[in-house]
Design a protein around this motif. Structure first.
Motif, PDB file in Angstrom:
ATOM      1  N   ILE A 312     -26.382 -89.976 -70.720  1.00  0.00           N
ATOM      2  CA  ILE A 312     -27.096 -90.090 -71.996  1.00  0.00           C
ATOM      3  C   ILE A 312     -27.223 -88.721 -72.659  1.00  0.00           C
ATOM      4  O   ILE A 312     -26.955 -88.566 -73.858  1.00  0.00           O
ATOM      5  CB  ILE A 312     -28.489 -90.722 -71.785  1.00  0.00           C
ATOM      6  N   ALA A 313     -27.598 -87.721 -71.881  1.00  0.00           N
ATOM      7  CA  ALA A 313     -27.751 -86.379 -72.441  1.00  0.00           C
ATOM      8  C   ALA A 313     -26.400 -85.798 -72.856  1.00  0.00           C
ATOM      9  O   ALA A 313     -26.268 -85.195 -73.932  1.00  0.00           O
ATOM     10  CB  ALA A 313     -28.428 -85.457 -71.428  1.00  0.00           C
ATOM     11  N   SER A 314     -25.381 -85.997 -72.015  1.00  0.00           N
ATOM     12  CA  SER A 314     -24.059 -85.453 -72.316  1.00  0.00           C
ATOM     13  C   SER A 314     -23.466 -86.096 -73.565  1.00  0.00           C
ATOM     14  O   SER A 314     -23.003 -85.398 -74.482  1.00  0.00           O
ATOM     15  CB  SER A 314     -23.132 -85.678 -71.116  1.00  0.00           C
ATOM     16  N   ARG A 315     -23.482 -87.410 -73.622  1.00  0.00           N
ATOM     17  CA  ARG A 315     -22.950 -88.103 -74.798  1.00  0.00           C
ATOM     18  C   ARG A 315     -23.844 -87.881 -76.011  1.00  0.00           C
ATOM     19  O   ARG A 315     -23.371 -87.813 -77.146  1.00  0.00           O
ATOM     20  CB  ARG A 315     -22.826 -89.593 -74.508  1.00  0.00           C
ATOM     21  N   GLY A 316     -25.143 -87.775 -75.764  1.00  0.00           N
ATOM     22  CA  GLY A 316     -26.063 -87.520 -76.866  1.00  0.00           C
ATOM     23  C   GLY A 316     -25.736 -86.224 -77.581  1.00  0.00           C
ATOM     24  O   GLY A 316     -25.838 -86.128 -78.812  1.00  0.00           O
ATOM     25  N   ILE A 317     -25.328 -85.214 -76.811  1.00  0.00           N
ATOM     26  CA  ILE A 317     -24.991 -83.923 -77.408  1.00  0.00           C
ATOM     27  C   ILE A 317     -23.565 -83.916 -77.942  1.00  0.00           C
ATOM     28  O   ILE A 317     -23.320 -83.565 -79.106  1.00  0.00           O
ATOM     29  CB  ILE A 317     -25.173 -82.794 -76.371  1.00  0.00           C
ATOM     30  N   SER A 318     -22.600 -84.308 -77.103  1.00  0.00           N
ATOM     31  CA  SER A 318     -21.184 -84.155 -77.467  1.00  0.00           C
ATOM     32  C   SER A 318     -20.715 -85.167 -78.512  1.00  0.00           C
ATOM     33  O   SER A 318     -19.798 -84.868 -79.282  1.00  0.00           O
ATOM     34  CB  SER A 318     -20.306 -84.261 -76.222  1.00  0.00           C
ATOM     35  N   TYR A 319     -21.345 -86.346 -78.558  1.00  0.00           N
ATOM     36  CA  TYR A 319     -20.923 -87.351 -79.533  1.00  0.00           C
ATOM     37  C   TYR A 319     -21.976 -87.582 -80.612  1.00  0.00           C
ATOM     38  O   TYR A 319     -21.728 -87.342 -81.801  1.00  0.00           O
ATOM     39  CB  TYR A 319     -20.593 -88.680 -78.848  1.00  0.00           C
ATOM     40  N   TYR A 320     -23.178 -88.011 -80.230  1.00  0.00           N
ATOM     41  CA  TYR A 320     -24.149 -88.433 -81.230  1.00  0.00           C
ATOM     42  C   TYR A 320     -24.724 -87.262 -82.022  1.00  0.00           C
ATOM     43  O   TYR A 320     -24.938 -87.372 -83.239  1.00  0.00           O
ATOM     44  CB  TYR A 320     -25.261 -89.257 -80.565  1.00  0.00           C
ATOM     45  N   THR A 321     -24.972 -86.128 -81.368  1.00  0.00           N
ATOM     46  CA  THR A 321     -25.432 -84.955 -82.113  1.00  0.00           C
ATOM     47  C   THR A 321     -24.316 -84.444 -83.021  1.00  0.00           C
ATOM     48  O   THR A 321     -24.565 -84.066 -84.176  1.00  0.00           O
ATOM     49  CB  THR A 321     -25.870 -83.831 -81.150  1.00  0.00           C
ATOM     50  N   GLN A 322     -23.096 -84.442 -82.504  1.00  0.00           N
ATOM     51  CA  GLN A 322     -21.952 -84.058 -83.327  1.00  0.00           C
ATOM     52  C   GLN A 322     -21.823 -84.995 -84.530  1.00  0.00           C
ATOM     53  O   GLN A 322     -21.562 -84.541 -85.659  1.00  0.00           O
ATOM     54  CB  GLN A 322     -20.669 -84.105 -82.491  1.00  0.00           C
ATOM     55  N   LEU A 323     -22.018 -86.284 -84.309  1.00  0.00           N
ATOM     56  CA  LEU A 323     -21.937 -87.272 -85.385  1.00  0.00           C
ATOM     57  C   LEU A 323     -23.007 -87.014 -86.442  1.00  0.00           C
ATOM     58  O   LEU A 323     -22.728 -87.019 -87.646  1.00  0.00           O
ATOM     59  CB  LEU A 323     -22.098 -88.676 -84.803  1.00  0.00           C
TER      60      LEU A 323
END
Length: 344
Positions: A312-323
């Protein structure tokens, strides 16, 4: 235009459906309170570093675009190249197989006064190099077979080979278009004419005109490749660093959860192989399949209890924060480039 509007509606609905399915697959039969507790206890200061890595990742593409446009003699601002990158990443992240990124970038670059053929050529080279780095990473893993990576990859090896094959095919097709435009033109023309015979509504002349226009940019790309090998090598090196910095977000997150015993090389390498596997799949940002592969690979790296919080933290930063950042900056790009140009 009705066709474009319908396509946008489809993309939005598709993204929403994939997002809901992803949420269900991640959290189904999981203890949410336990997950939240692990996330709360993580050292979130490291996540700031992860966000900085994401910004560096985006800025690397900006540097590549700026570097190549300058090498072609174009007068362009680096700040505008930064905006082109945000626009590209936003539309890549929300469209299947990242198909919306380059058309959106071309639109903004054209509005900014850059020649369409030059912009298209630069973006073609960026795409080829981007995929070459992924294929090179996969090739290194499968040729040298480092045991610390291969062992963890065993549950998803098939997905990795599929991703390698699809990316390699894509690169080969693009290089054929670049270096053998006559063969590419004849092949594409055959496909268009064949499709027109089976579809009475297909305007073959319109697509043939688009094909002729596309051939110009691929011919220019071939000339650029042949006469600027040092520039291409520099682009490849920058792109390699760019991909590593994004994959390293997972390592930073593992450190924040105190579960990085596997080491930087292994964790970053595993995240790279996930990218290899999902890059060509027709899902926005690899949503759904990325989470599935992450759970299967990292359950041993992070333990069963921590794999979902780390994901959740990894995807939250690399995908959702990037988005989110890319969405905000894409709006800024619109007002800076498109709207301002329109009122001048």
């Amino acid at each position: 235009m009705p066709g474009k509007k319908n396509r946008n509606i489809f993309n939005f609905l598709f993204l929403a459906v994939v997002f809901v399915v992803t949420l269900y697959s991640v959290f189904h039969n999981e203890d949410l309170s336990s997950i939240l507790s692990y996330i709360k206890n993580a050292d979130s200061r490291y996540w700031v570093i992860g966000v900085i890595f994401v910004l560096i990742y985006i800025e690397c593409e900006s540097a590549v675009i700026y570097y190549m446009l300058k090498s072609l003699g174009e007068n362009v601002l680096f700040s505008h190249c930064f905006l082109y990158s945000f626009v590209g990443f936003f539309f890549c992240l929300v469209t299947p197989s990242a198909t919306g990124g380059q058309p959106a970038q071309l639109y903004f670059m054209k509005k900014d006064g850059l020649p369409l053929t030059v912009s298209a050529m630069v973006l073609v080279i960026v795409t080829i190099t981007y995929k070459m780095v992924l294929v090179a990473a996969g090739a290194v893993v499968f040729i040298f077979r480092p045991p610390e990576i291969i062992t963890y990859l065993s549950p998803v090896t098939g997905w990795c080979f599929l991703g390698m094959a699809l990316n390699t095919i894509c690169i080969i097709i693009m290089l054929i278009f670049v270096f053998n435009p006559v063969f590419a033109k004849n092949t594409a023309a055959f496909i268009i004419n064949t499709a027109a015979k089976f579809s009475g509504s297909l305007n073959s002349q319109k697509y043939m005109d688009r094909l002729m226009s596309a051939m110009v940019k691929y011919k220019d790309s071939a000339s650029y490749f042949a006469s600027n090998k040092f520039v291409i090598w520099n682009v490849f090196c920058i792109t390699t660093f760019q991909r590593i910095i994004l994959f390293a977000v997972t390592y930073i997150v593992c450190v924040s959860f105190n579960t990085a015993d596997a080491g930087f090389f292994t964790i970053t390498g595993l995240q790279a192989m996930i990218a290899v596997a999902v890059d060509m799949l027709p899902l926005p940002g690899g949503m759904g399949i990325t989470e599935k592969l992450f759970k299967e690979i990292f359950i041993t790296v992070c333990s069963k209890d921590l794999v979902i919080p780390v994901m959740i933290a990894s995807r939250g930063i690399s995908y959702y924060t990037q988005l989110l950042i890319s969405a905000v900056m894409s709006v800024a790009a619109y007002f800076k480039i498109v709207y301002r140009k329109g009122i001048q």
